[in-house]
Scaffold this motif. Sequence first.
Motif, short mmCIF file in Angstrom:
data_model
loop_
_atom_site.label_atom_id
_atom_site.label_comp_id
_atom_site.label_asym_id
_atom_site.label_seq_id
_atom_site.Cartn_x
_atom_site.Cartn_y
_atom_site.Cartn_z
N ASP A 1 0.82 -1.21 0.00
CA ASP A 1 0.00 0.00 0.00
C ASP A 1 0.86 1.26 0.00
O ASP A 1 0.59 2.21 -0.75
CB ASP A 1 -0.94 -0.01 1.21
CG ASP A 1 -1.90 1.16 1.19
OD1 ASP A 1 -2.59 1.35 0.16
OD2 ASP A 1 -1.95 1.90 2.20
N GLN A 2 1.90 1.29 0.83
CA GLN A 2 2.81 2.44 0.84
C GLN A 2 3.46 2.62 -0.53
O GLN A 2 3.55 3.73 -1.05
CB GLN A 2 3.90 2.27 1.90
CG GLN A 2 3.41 2.39 3.31
CD GLN A 2 4.46 1.96 4.31
OE1 GLN A 2 5.26 1.04 4.06
NE2 GLN A 2 4.47 2.61 5.46
N GLN B 1 2.37 1.71 -3.43
CA GLN B 1 1.38 2.19 -4.39
C GLN B 1 1.12 3.69 -4.20
O GLN B 1 1.09 4.45 -5.16
CB GLN B 1 0.09 1.40 -4.26
CG GLN B 1 -0.96 1.78 -5.29
CD GLN B 1 -2.22 0.95 -5.12
OE1 GLN B 1 -2.67 0.73 -4.01
NE2 GLN B 1 -2.76 0.50 -6.24
N GLN B 2 0.95 4.11 -2.95
CA GLN B 2 0.68 5.52 -2.68
C GLN B 2 1.86 6.40 -3.07
O GLN B 2 1.68 7.47 -3.67
CB GLN B 2 0.35 5.72 -1.21
CG GLN B 2 -0.99 5.16 -0.80
CD GLN B 2 -1.26 5.42 0.66
OE1 GLN B 2 -1.17 6.56 1.11
NE2 GLN B 2 -1.56 4.36 1.40
N ARG C 1 2.17 6.56 -6.89
CA ARG C 1 1.15 7.46 -7.45
C ARG C 1 1.52 8.91 -7.22
O ARG C 1 1.36 9.74 -8.10
CB ARG C 1 -0.21 7.17 -6.84
CG ARG C 1 -1.01 6.17 -7.66
CD ARG C 1 -2.44 6.13 -7.21
NE ARG C 1 -2.54 5.00 -6.28
CZ ARG C 1 -3.29 4.94 -5.21
NH1 ARG C 1 -4.05 5.93 -4.87
NH2 ARG C 1 -3.30 3.88 -4.45
N TRP C 2 2.02 9.21 -6.02
CA TRP C 2 2.39 10.59 -5.70
C TRP C 2 3.50 11.06 -6.64
O TRP C 2 3.43 12.15 -7.21
CB TRP C 2 2.84 10.71 -4.24
CG TRP C 2 3.04 12.14 -3.86
CD1 TRP C 2 4.19 12.87 -4.00
CD2 TRP C 2 2.07 13.03 -3.34
NE1 TRP C 2 3.98 14.14 -3.57
CE2 TRP C 2 2.68 14.28 -3.16
CE3 TRP C 2 0.73 12.89 -2.99
CZ2 TRP C 2 2.01 15.37 -2.66
CZ3 TRP C 2 0.06 13.98 -2.49
CH2 TRP C 2 0.70 15.20 -2.32
N MET D 1 4.91 15.44 -0.45
CA MET D 1 4.31 14.14 -0.12
C MET D 1 3.84 14.15 1.34
O MET D 1 4.52 14.73 2.19
CB MET D 1 5.35 13.03 -0.34
CG MET D 1 4.79 11.64 -0.21
SD MET D 1 6.05 10.33 -0.40
CE MET D 1 6.83 10.74 -1.93
N LEU E 1 3.95 9.12 4.44
CA LEU E 1 4.67 8.48 3.33
C LEU E 1 6.14 8.86 3.37
O LEU E 1 7.01 8.03 3.13
CB LEU E 1 4.04 8.87 2.00
CG LEU E 1 2.61 8.39 1.77
CD1 LEU E 1 2.09 8.86 0.42
CD2 LEU E 1 2.52 6.88 1.89
#
Length: 72
Positions: free
Chosen positions: A16-17, A19-20, A23-24, A37, A41
């Motif tokens: 999940d981290q 992916q986030q 994306r950022w 950010m 994160l």
Amino acid sequence: MKTIDEMLNLALLTPDQHQQISRWIAQAASPDEILKMPPLLWRAVERASAVMGIDEDLMRPPALDADDLVCG
């Protein structure tokens, strides 16, 4: 992105981290945007970077015998 992928492969980031963060970075129009950010994160990236020794690598002076080094 390669470093973020390596952090995931080493289990230093959760999927999940990863992916986030990915994306950022992908939506950021500049390095300044990446620096915005969210703190959670950033802390995850900082912890993973510390484990990987990235800061130490960046602070290490170049090897004097690197003239013959071929990258690629």
